[in-house]
Scaffold this motif. Structure first.
Motif, mmCIF file in Angstrom:
data_model
loop_
_atom_site.group_PDB
_atom_site.id
_atom_site.type_symbol
_atom_site.label_atom_id
_atom_site.label_comp_id
_atom_site.label_asym_id
_atom_site.label_seq_id
_atom_site.Cartn_x
_atom_site.Cartn_y
_atom_site.Cartn_z
ATOM 1 N N UNK A 282 0.831 -1.198 0.500
ATOM 2 C CA UNK A 282 0.111 0.086 -0.328
ATOM 3 C C UNK A 282 0.899 1.557 -0.260
ATOM 4 N N UNK A 283 1.976 1.173 0.288
ATOM 5 C CA UNK A 283 2.858 2.343 0.467
ATOM 6 C C UNK A 283 4.113 2.343 -0.189
ATOM 7 N N UNK A 284 4.442 1.449 -0.633
ATOM 8 C CA UNK A 284 5.513 1.513 -1.935
ATOM 9 C C UNK A 284 4.362 0.046 -2.852
ATOM 10 N N UNK A 285 4.051 0.594 -3.739
ATOM 11 C CA UNK A 285 2.896 -0.433 -4.789
ATOM 12 C C UNK A 285 4.312 -1.617 -5.266
ATOM 13 N N UNK A 286 5.734 -0.641 -5.689
ATOM 14 C CA UNK A 286 6.680 -1.584 -6.487
ATOM 15 C C UNK A 286 7.728 -2.719 -5.995
#
Length: 293
Positions: A282-286
């Motif tokens: 959710x914070x870093x989709x990658x």
């Protein structure tokens, strides 16, 4: 030392060691799934199959299971080349690698599992080296060699793979093949050959993970079901093709899972660990080390 603090520190250390096993299991998938975009759902069962053959050979010859895992890795490399050759011939070259290719690896997974049942039976198998019964005590922290030595082997194998990918032409070609195969063709490099080598390496890493697995815990033909979700989650959390990300995600996953099991019970551990995965994405989709599109 406060008992709760001691329990917390031991939970963190045990989680890091468990993360070493997860890193061993997920590193091969980081190559096939992350770099080649091949959803090899059979990777965990290949790891379990490697574990069974480690037990068979190690028991017959009296060899250390981790040594057997390293020695049989070239055979699994050849097996990986064979699997990719079949996958490429029947699916990839015709553009059917998405759904049909996934079904192919599902079929491979079930064939291997049934084959293990027929060859070895449904019973659990294990192989205990001498160091499996040794625990180092560092103050209030216990460090079981049963988990430490497999984790060190996993880190060494991932480190060797990282060096290969960063320092050799073939390694750089593996990193590039999923992004721009046409550029490789312009350099007179066959992308199919590069993918064949990379997939062979990913399956060879399953051999290392299988040796680590039989030292840490007993295995049976269905053990791979425990790892399917975990290794894909770790690979995605780490950033797909990133080996440093894979290691960090494996450590985080192991620590969160182990601390949850220690303080709240093992039934909560998978839910909290996968909840942590969703929070990270959710914070870093990658992923942790992935690149934003």
């Amino acid at each position: 030392m406060d008992p709760d603090l001691s329990l917390l520190l031991n939970g963190i250390v045990s989680g890091l060691l468990l993360g070493g096993l997860y890193a061993a299991a997920a590193s091969g998938l980081a190559v096939s799934f992350g770099m080649l975009d091949i959803v090899n759902i059979a990777h965990p069962v290949l790891m379990v199959a490697a574990g069974f053959f480690v037990v068979l050979v190690g028991t017959a010859l009296g060899l250390d299971p981790l040594l057997v895992a390293v020695l049989q890795a070239p055979l699994f490399y050849v097996l990986g080349i064979g699997l990719y050759t079949a996958y490429n011939y029947f699916f990839e070259r015709r553009g059917d690698e998405a759904l049909q290719g996934l079904a192919f690896f599902f079929g491979v997974m079930f064939i291997i599992e049934v084959g293990l049942v027929l060859l070895f039976g449904p019973e659990q198998r294990f192989l205990d080296p001498d160091y499996a019964f040794v625990t180092w005590r560092l103050g209030e922290i216990d460090v079981p060699l049963r988990m430490l030595i497999p984790a060190l082997l996993a880190m060494a194998s991932i480190g060797a793979l990282y060096w290969f990918l960063q320092r050799t032409f073939t390694g750089l070609a593996i990193a590039a093949v999923a992004q721009d195969p046409e550029a490789l063709r312009l350099m007179a490099v066959d992308p199919v050959r590069i993918k064949r080598i990379a997939f062979g390496i990913s399956v060879a890493l399953a051999s290392i993970a299988g040796g680590a697995l039989v030292v840490v815990q007993p295995i049976d033909p269905s053990t791979h079901n425990v790892f399917i979700g975990r290794v894909f989650a770790i690979c995605i959390m780490g950033g797909m093709a990133s080996l440093p990300g894979c290691i960090l995600a494996a450590f985080l996953f192991g620590v969160v899972e182990n601390l949850t099991a220690t303080f709240y019970g093992p039934s909560w551990a998978p839910a909290v660990a996968f909840g942590w995965l969703l929070l990270v994405l959710a914070v870093r989709p990658q992923g942790l080390f992935g690149r934003a599109a």
